[in-house]
Design a protein around this motif. Sequence first.
Motif, PDB file in Angstrom:
ATOM      1  N   THR A  72       0.796  -1.215   0.000  1.00 15.91           N
ATOM      2  CA  THR A  72       0.000   0.000   0.000  1.00 15.91           C
ATOM      3  C   THR A  72       0.833   1.271   0.000  1.00 15.91           C
ATOM      4  N   LYS A 429      -1.671   1.459  -5.500  1.00 17.47           N
ATOM      5  CA  LYS A 429      -0.686   1.064  -4.498  1.00 17.47           C
ATOM      6  C   LYS A 429       0.718   1.282  -5.050  1.00 17.47           C
ATOM      7  N   ASN A 432       1.353  -3.232  -7.363  1.00 14.52           N
ATOM      8  CA  ASN A 432       0.003  -3.367  -7.901  1.00 14.52           C
ATOM      9  C   ASN A 432      -0.131  -4.623  -8.750  1.00 14.52           C
ATOM     10  N   ASP A 447      -6.022  -4.988  -8.279  1.00 17.84           N
ATOM     11  CA  ASP A 447      -6.000  -3.556  -7.999  1.00 17.84           C
ATOM     12  C   ASP A 447      -6.591  -2.760  -9.152  1.00 17.84           C
TER      13      ASP A 447
END
Length: 540
Positions: A72, A429, A432, A447
Amino acid sequence: MKKAFKPLGIAAAVAAASAGQVQAQPTVASNFLGDLALVPYYTVNDGWVTAIHIVNTSDSTQVVKFRFRRATDSMDALDFNIVMSPQDVYAGFLSDNDGTISWQADDTTCTVPETTDGLLTMPSIYRPDAETGYVEIISMGQPVDEDEPIAEAAEHITVDGEFVPRSCEAVRSNFFADGSTSDPGVADYNTTFQRDLLDNDDDDSTSDIVENAYVDSDNVLKVSYSITDVASGIEFGDNAVHLEDFITVATMTNQQFGYFSGDLNGFDFPDLNGPEPVSMVTAAERGVFEDLRSTDVLGVLALVNEWSSNPANQVATDWVVTLPGQYTMFKLLDYVASLDGSVAAGFPWFPTLENGSPTDNPECPRLNGPDEDGDPVTDPAEVCDWRDMPVELNFAAWNREEFAGTAPDEDLTVSPAPPGEILTAFLPKEANVITFGDTGGILDMEDTNVSANLGQPFGWLSVSVDSVDDNIGLCDWVGSEDNGAGFPSNTAGSNLTNVCSAFTDPGGVPVIGFAAWGRSIAANPDASYGRIIAHSAVVS
């Protein structure tokens, strides 16, 4: 010449330290040997495990930083050191056992700290959302020669029929804070003190203190990884991305304290901005992340790779797109403090984390973004978030017969999106997973999804990569105390802060990653297979 980041108040000292020095430029190693290796992705989601192998190909003992960063926001979810004797191999795997993420290795290589039943368990501080991420493997240094006590202690010998290091306890004693002739630990970037548990002086003492000296590591680490789903039988892997000449000095740090304790010679360093920032020598080497952004290194303008979404043949493809080093663009103390507070929901294309969204965060604002009162932040000194995020992707897609669609505005859709909003996605993020079509991918993570109606369920993509916000820059550390040379103190309890500056040359967006192909045959898992194909980078 390395573009060293120079926080306010130490520029003159840095200039003096680096006068007359010609520093090596980090480069991607075409021979897959280096002093830095980046594993683009790890996952422990839904039964997946990630294995990593590290080979010391040299005749010198190597001290290595091993760090897992969550997807993240690239916070340090788990890190430790390993001390590898010449020609040593260290291998293990990361897995999730009922919510507890642990690294497990059966190898006898000395770890710092010591494992518990072969395990090193991820601490709770950044455990949320750490099921996926990427990995840094950074050389910290090697002894000046193999007669140094740490090399003798790390050397494998035969004990009771087993081939094991002579004394990992002695090795670990080097990594306490504030080492000296009377206490074991790290004294500075190239000196540690160790308990002489080997009793080399043949007296009656088993706790004498002996000194180790270090130089920068050669480009000798080879790192590979594999990602495995035991249930489906799919496994794929590759070499890590290796860089050579990333750090050109030793950078020994303690494994006892970090910047939360006011210690800038602790386990947070080295990082992707270079060695620890305390001494005159190592502080002059900071700023490496700006070099990594060069399109000659990790910076890219676009990515190229194949895709497939073919349920008829039980084939699926995921793209992994990772932006390493984004944490060097945070004012970290402010950002970490913001994780415990209330934050805005963020841009609609970003998920809200359990502990807050790292983007559009009024407690860690961007330039011209909202502060806690909703007012735009105009003073750069008040900016907390200088990252590339959000990163915009623009897609151009073809099938295998050169067909790009007769009406691209209708045929290519990044979903979910209203009709007509096409061709563009925003990475949510820093590591990803992009899935294709309605097959759901293979990594049990989505994602971003891309669906294309191109007459075939496979083809290739060219994807441009761009920082939406031009206000990007680098942050580094300063302290209220110094070590006599104008640099931040490594004394626990010092008051620390970050100073950030816009990049003089932003370069490209640093990106690594791959396309993961899988064919999952539920009726016969032994027939399932997977493969990884690294992205090609467009740099001009």
